[in-house]
Design a protein around this motif. Structure first.
Motif, PDB file in Angstrom:
ATOM      1  N   GLY A 104       0.816  -1.217   0.000  1.00 45.98           N
ATOM      2  CA  GLY A 104       0.000   0.000   0.000  1.00 45.98           C
ATOM      3  C   GLY A 104       0.838   1.249   0.000  1.00 45.98           C
ATOM      4  O   GLY A 104       0.390   2.307   0.445  1.00 45.98           O
ATOM      5  N   TYR A 105       2.084   1.134  -0.510  1.00 43.97           N
ATOM      6  CA  TYR A 105       3.012   2.268  -0.456  1.00 43.97           C
ATOM      7  C   TYR A 105       2.855   3.121  -1.705  1.00 43.97           C
ATOM      8  O   TYR A 105       3.427   2.833  -2.757  1.00 43.97           O
ATOM      9  CB  TYR A 105       4.455   1.773  -0.329  1.00 43.97           C
ATOM     10  N   GLY A 106       2.052   4.154  -1.572  1.00 46.59           N
ATOM     11  CA  GLY A 106       1.810   5.035  -2.700  1.00 46.59           C
ATOM     12  C   GLY A 106       0.813   6.114  -2.351  1.00 46.59           C
ATOM     13  O   GLY A 106       0.267   6.161  -1.234  1.00 46.59           O
ATOM     14  N   VAL A 107       0.582   6.981  -3.299  1.00 48.22           N
ATOM     15  CA  VAL A 107      -0.351   8.089  -3.121  1.00 48.22           C
ATOM     16  C   VAL A 107      -1.216   8.188  -4.375  1.00 48.22           C
ATOM     17  O   VAL A 107      -0.872   7.657  -5.438  1.00 48.22           O
ATOM     18  CB  VAL A 107       0.383   9.427  -2.876  1.00 48.22           C
ATOM     19  N   SER A 108      -2.330   8.875  -4.242  1.00 52.38           N
ATOM     20  CA  SER A 108      -3.200   9.061  -5.405  1.00 52.38           C
ATOM     21  C   SER A 108      -3.838  10.434  -5.336  1.00 52.38           C
ATOM     22  O   SER A 108      -3.808  11.104  -4.291  1.00 52.38           O
ATOM     23  CB  SER A 108      -4.288   7.981  -5.459  1.00 52.38           C
ATOM     24  N   ASP A 109      -4.409  10.851  -6.435  1.00 53.47           N
ATOM     25  CA  ASP A 109      -5.154  12.100  -6.438  1.00 53.47           C
ATOM     26  C   ASP A 109      -6.261  12.010  -7.480  1.00 53.47           C
ATOM     27  O   ASP A 109      -5.988  11.790  -8.665  1.00 53.47           O
ATOM     28  CB  ASP A 109      -4.252  13.297  -6.751  1.00 53.47           C
ATOM     29  N   PRO A 110      -7.507  12.127  -7.040  1.00 49.86           N
ATOM     30  CA  PRO A 110      -8.636  12.065  -7.975  1.00 49.86           C
ATOM     31  C   PRO A 110      -9.086  13.455  -8.386  1.00 49.86           C
ATOM     32  O   PRO A 110      -9.010  14.409  -7.617  1.00 49.86           O
ATOM     33  CB  PRO A 110      -9.713  11.369  -7.144  1.00 49.86           C
ATOM     34  N   LEU A 111      -9.548  13.564  -9.596  1.00 52.52           N
ATOM     35  CA  LEU A 111     -10.167  14.799 -10.049  1.00 52.52           C
ATOM     36  C   LEU A 111     -11.285  14.439 -11.019  1.00 52.52           C
ATOM     37  O   LEU A 111     -11.519  13.253 -11.288  1.00 52.52           O
ATOM     38  CB  LEU A 111      -9.160  15.729 -10.715  1.00 52.52           C
TER      39      LEU A 111
ATOM     40  N   LEU B 101      -0.094  10.273   8.288  1.00 46.89           N
ATOM     41  CA  LEU B 101       0.311  11.285   7.318  1.00 46.89           C
ATOM     42  C   LEU B 101      -0.915  11.981   6.724  1.00 46.89           C
ATOM     43  O   LEU B 101      -1.174  11.928   5.517  1.00 46.89           O
ATOM     44  CB  LEU B 101       1.142  10.652   6.192  1.00 46.89           C
ATOM     45  N   PRO B 102      -1.705  12.627   7.558  1.00 45.25           N
ATOM     46  CA  PRO B 102      -2.991  13.159   7.091  1.00 45.25           C
ATOM     47  C   PRO B 102      -2.889  14.183   5.964  1.00 45.25           C
ATOM     48  O   PRO B 102      -3.840  14.342   5.193  1.00 45.25           O
ATOM     49  CB  PRO B 102      -3.596  13.776   8.354  1.00 45.25           C
ATOM     50  N   GLU B 103      -1.734  14.871   5.846  1.00 44.19           N
ATOM     51  CA  GLU B 103      -1.599  15.859   4.781  1.00 44.19           C
ATOM     52  C   GLU B 103      -1.364  15.221   3.419  1.00 44.19           C
ATOM     53  O   GLU B 103      -1.410  15.907   2.392  1.00 44.19           O
ATOM     54  CB  GLU B 103      -0.445  16.829   5.105  1.00 44.19           C
ATOM     55  N   ALA B 104      -1.077  13.922   3.406  1.00 36.62           N
ATOM     56  CA  ALA B 104      -0.841  13.204   2.151  1.00 36.62           C
ATOM     57  C   ALA B 104      -2.048  12.340   1.812  1.00 36.62           C
ATOM     58  O   ALA B 104      -2.682  11.773   2.699  1.00 36.62           O
ATOM     59  CB  ALA B 104       0.407  12.328   2.279  1.00 36.62           C
ATOM     60  N   LYS B 105      -2.320  12.217   0.523  1.00 34.04           N
ATOM     61  CA  LYS B 105      -3.431  11.369   0.084  1.00 34.04           C
ATOM     62  C   LYS B 105      -2.849   9.998  -0.256  1.00 34.04           C
ATOM     63  O   LYS B 105      -2.560   9.678  -1.419  1.00 34.04           O
ATOM     64  CB  LYS B 105      -4.150  11.977  -1.117  1.00 34.04           C
ATOM     65  N   THR B 106      -2.645   9.195   0.781  1.00 29.22           N
ATOM     66  CA  THR B 106      -2.033   7.884   0.593  1.00 29.22           C
ATOM     67  C   THR B 106      -3.073   6.866   0.120  1.00 29.22           C
ATOM     68  O   THR B 106      -4.266   7.157   0.043  1.00 29.22           O
ATOM     69  CB  THR B 106      -1.400   7.378   1.901  1.00 29.22           C
ATOM     70  N   LEU B 107      -2.594   5.658  -0.156  1.00 23.70           N
ATOM     71  CA  LEU B 107      -3.477   4.584  -0.608  1.00 23.70           C
ATOM     72  C   LEU B 107      -4.160   3.858   0.539  1.00 23.70           C
ATOM     73  O   LEU B 107      -4.922   2.917   0.312  1.00 23.70           O
ATOM     74  CB  LEU B 107      -2.681   3.574  -1.444  1.00 23.70           C
ATOM     75  N   ASN B 108      -3.925   4.282   1.767  1.00 22.53           N
ATOM     76  CA  ASN B 108      -4.469   3.590   2.937  1.00 22.53           C
ATOM     77  C   ASN B 108      -5.892   4.053   3.249  1.00 22.53           C
ATOM     78  O   ASN B 108      -6.103   5.134   3.801  1.00 22.53           O
ATOM     79  CB  ASN B 108      -3.568   3.824   4.149  1.00 22.53           C
ATOM     80  N   TYR B 109      -6.863   3.220   2.891  1.00 22.50           N
ATOM     81  CA  TYR B 109      -8.268   3.502   3.191  1.00 22.50           C
ATOM     82  C   TYR B 109      -8.881   2.364   4.012  1.00 22.50           C
ATOM     83  O   TYR B 109     -10.086   2.110   3.935  1.00 22.50           O
ATOM     84  CB  TYR B 109      -9.058   3.733   1.901  1.00 22.50           C
TER      85      TYR B 109
ATOM     86  N   LYS C 282     -11.500  16.452  18.907  1.00 26.25           N
ATOM     87  CA  LYS C 282     -11.536  17.389  17.789  1.00 26.25           C
ATOM     88  C   LYS C 282     -12.082  16.707  16.539  1.00 26.25           C
ATOM     89  O   LYS C 282     -11.808  15.540  16.287  1.00 26.25           O
ATOM     90  CB  LYS C 282     -10.137  17.937  17.496  1.00 26.25           C
ATOM     91  N   VAL C 283     -12.848  17.463  15.769  1.00 19.40           N
ATOM     92  CA  VAL C 283     -13.345  16.994  14.482  1.00 19.40           C
ATOM     93  C   VAL C 283     -12.235  17.192  13.450  1.00 19.40           C
ATOM     94  O   VAL C 283     -11.590  18.247  13.419  1.00 19.40           O
ATOM     95  CB  VAL C 283     -14.595  17.775  14.050  1.00 19.40           C
ATOM     96  N   LEU C 284     -12.008  16.191  12.606  1.00 21.28           N
ATOM     97  CA  LEU C 284     -10.946  16.288  11.616  1.00 21.28           C
ATOM     98  C   LEU C 284     -11.511  16.383  10.195  1.00 21.28           C
ATOM     99  O   LEU C 284     -11.619  17.453   9.638  1.00 21.28           O
ATOM    100  CB  LEU C 284     -10.000  15.096  11.744  1.00 21.28           C
ATOM    101  N   GLU C 285     -11.898  15.260   9.632  1.00 18.70           N
ATOM    102  CA  GLU C 285     -12.365  15.200   8.248  1.00 18.70           C
ATOM    103  C   GLU C 285     -13.198  13.946   8.088  1.00 18.70           C
ATOM    104  O   GLU C 285     -13.163  13.044   8.931  1.00 18.70           O
ATOM    105  CB  GLU C 285     -11.165  15.159   7.292  1.00 18.70           C
ATOM    106  N   ALA C 286     -13.934  13.883   7.008  1.00 21.44           N
ATOM    107  CA  ALA C 286     -14.661  12.648   6.692  1.00 21.44           C
ATOM    108  C   ALA C 286     -13.715  11.718   5.923  1.00 21.44           C
ATOM    109  O   ALA C 286     -12.613  12.107   5.538  1.00 21.44           O
ATOM    110  CB  ALA C 286     -15.906  12.961   5.887  1.00 21.44           C
ATOM    111  N   ALA C 287     -14.161  10.497   5.699  1.00 20.67           N
ATOM    112  CA  ALA C 287     -13.274   9.493   5.104  1.00 20.67           C
ATOM    113  C   ALA C 287     -12.761   9.903   3.734  1.00 20.67           C
ATOM    114  O   ALA C 287     -11.607   9.645   3.391  1.00 20.67           O
ATOM    115  CB  ALA C 287     -13.999   8.152   5.000  1.00 20.67           C
ATOM    116  N   THR C 288     -13.618  10.556   2.939  1.00 15.00           N
ATOM    117  CA  THR C 288     -13.206  10.976   1.600  1.00 15.00           C
ATOM    118  C   THR C 288     -13.592  12.429   1.329  1.00 15.00           C
ATOM    119  O   THR C 288     -13.726  12.826   0.165  1.00 15.00           O
ATOM    120  CB  THR C 288     -13.849  10.073   0.517  1.00 15.00           C
TER     121      THR C 288
END
Length: 280
Positions: A28-35, A144-152, A177-183
């Motif tokens: 699972g070592y990687g990152v992604s970005d959807p648009l 690593l919350p600032e990175a969009k990793t492959l770990n879901y 504290k409230v952070l973010e939703a899953a996606t």
């Protein structure tokens, strides 16, 4: 037939394959970005490529191509796949991994895996925007919350609980504290002002666009911690994401947000954002 880009080649989805020794697959070592596209054009592609590059640097990975070439590849894929299945707008996902590994751990930084997938966009139903959505809280902070990793993993583990509760996805909270939703990114509205977490989250492209739209409408937007207890006094809430745009949240767990209906501030923002994307 859909086409994708796999390590230097454009191939059909049916012909596409990823090596079983790729550390993105093994570890699972990687990152992604959807648009996505609007009017057939990739939305804020430069910003998404920059975020992919930033996420990659947090894992020690570099883009294998110049940004201009990645943009050309995306354009070629959209032309090859045009129109997407069903004539809808397209969803695009860029993926960067460590590449092939000989021992399941080590990898060659000079040869990362790089993939771009294109498919028809799966948007929320219109009722999500007129009636609002439900979330359920889940104690969790992404690595690593600032990175969009492959770990879901956590998001997938929560699917059954969300389905049982009638919720779209989990809302991650940690240490009160409230952070973010899953996606998605998360906002509340209090006294006409937008409030959204700033730390320990992924800084979404749609999140930034929503803040810009709010300020253009003369609304105040504040980036700060949100205490879980503040959810009880929020007037409105909404999430932002590439595929969801700006989507109202009217219930969290068993609690109504505000009066339990889509609020006027959220409604105004949804309109402003759709006007912005319509002109893209």
């Amino acid at each position: 037939m859909n086409y994708c880009f796999i390590n230097g080649r454009i191939v059909s989805d049916a012909q596409a394959s990823v090596g079983v020794h790729d550390v993105g697959f093994l570890r699972g070592y990687g990152v992604s970005d959807p648009l996505r596209t609007y009017n057939g054009k990739p939305f804020m592609l430069d910003e998404h490529i920059e975020r992919l590059a930033f996420s990659g640097t947090m894992l020690g990975l570099k883009l294998p191509y110049p940004r201009a070439k990645i943009k050309r590849i995306v354009g070629a894929l959209l032309a090859k796949n045009n129109p997407p299945v069903g004539g809808q707008e397209a969803s695009i996902r860029m993926i960067l991994t460590g590449g092939e590994s000989k021992d399941g751990m080590g990898y060659d930084k000079r040869h990362p895996g790089f993939f771009i997938l294109v498919s028809s966009l799966h948007a929320l139903p219109e009722s999500a925007y007129t009636k609002g959505l439900k979330l359920i809280t889940r104690e969790y902070q992404r690595e690593l919350p600032e990175a969009k990793t492959l770990n879901y993993v956590e998001a997938l583990l929560a699917r059954d609980a969300c389905k049982k509760a009638g919720a779209l996805e989990p809302l991650y909270v940690s240490r009160g504290k409230v952070l973010e939703a899953a996606t998605s990114n998360f906002f509340i509205v209090k006294n006409g002002a937008l409030i959204t977490p700033k730390q320990n989250i992924l800084h979404g492209i749609t999140r930034r666009a929503a803040i810009d739209c709010a300020r253009e409408l003369g609304m105040r937007a504040v980036e700060r911690d949100i205490a879980v207890r503040e959810l009880k006094t929020a007037d409105e809430a909404f999430i932002t994401a590439t595929s969801k745009e700006i989507a109202p949240v009217v219930r969290i767990n068993g609690m109504k947000i505000g009066n339990g209906r889509v609020g006027k501030t959220t409604h105004a923002l949804m309109g402003a954002f759709r006007n912005f994307t319509a002109a893209w």
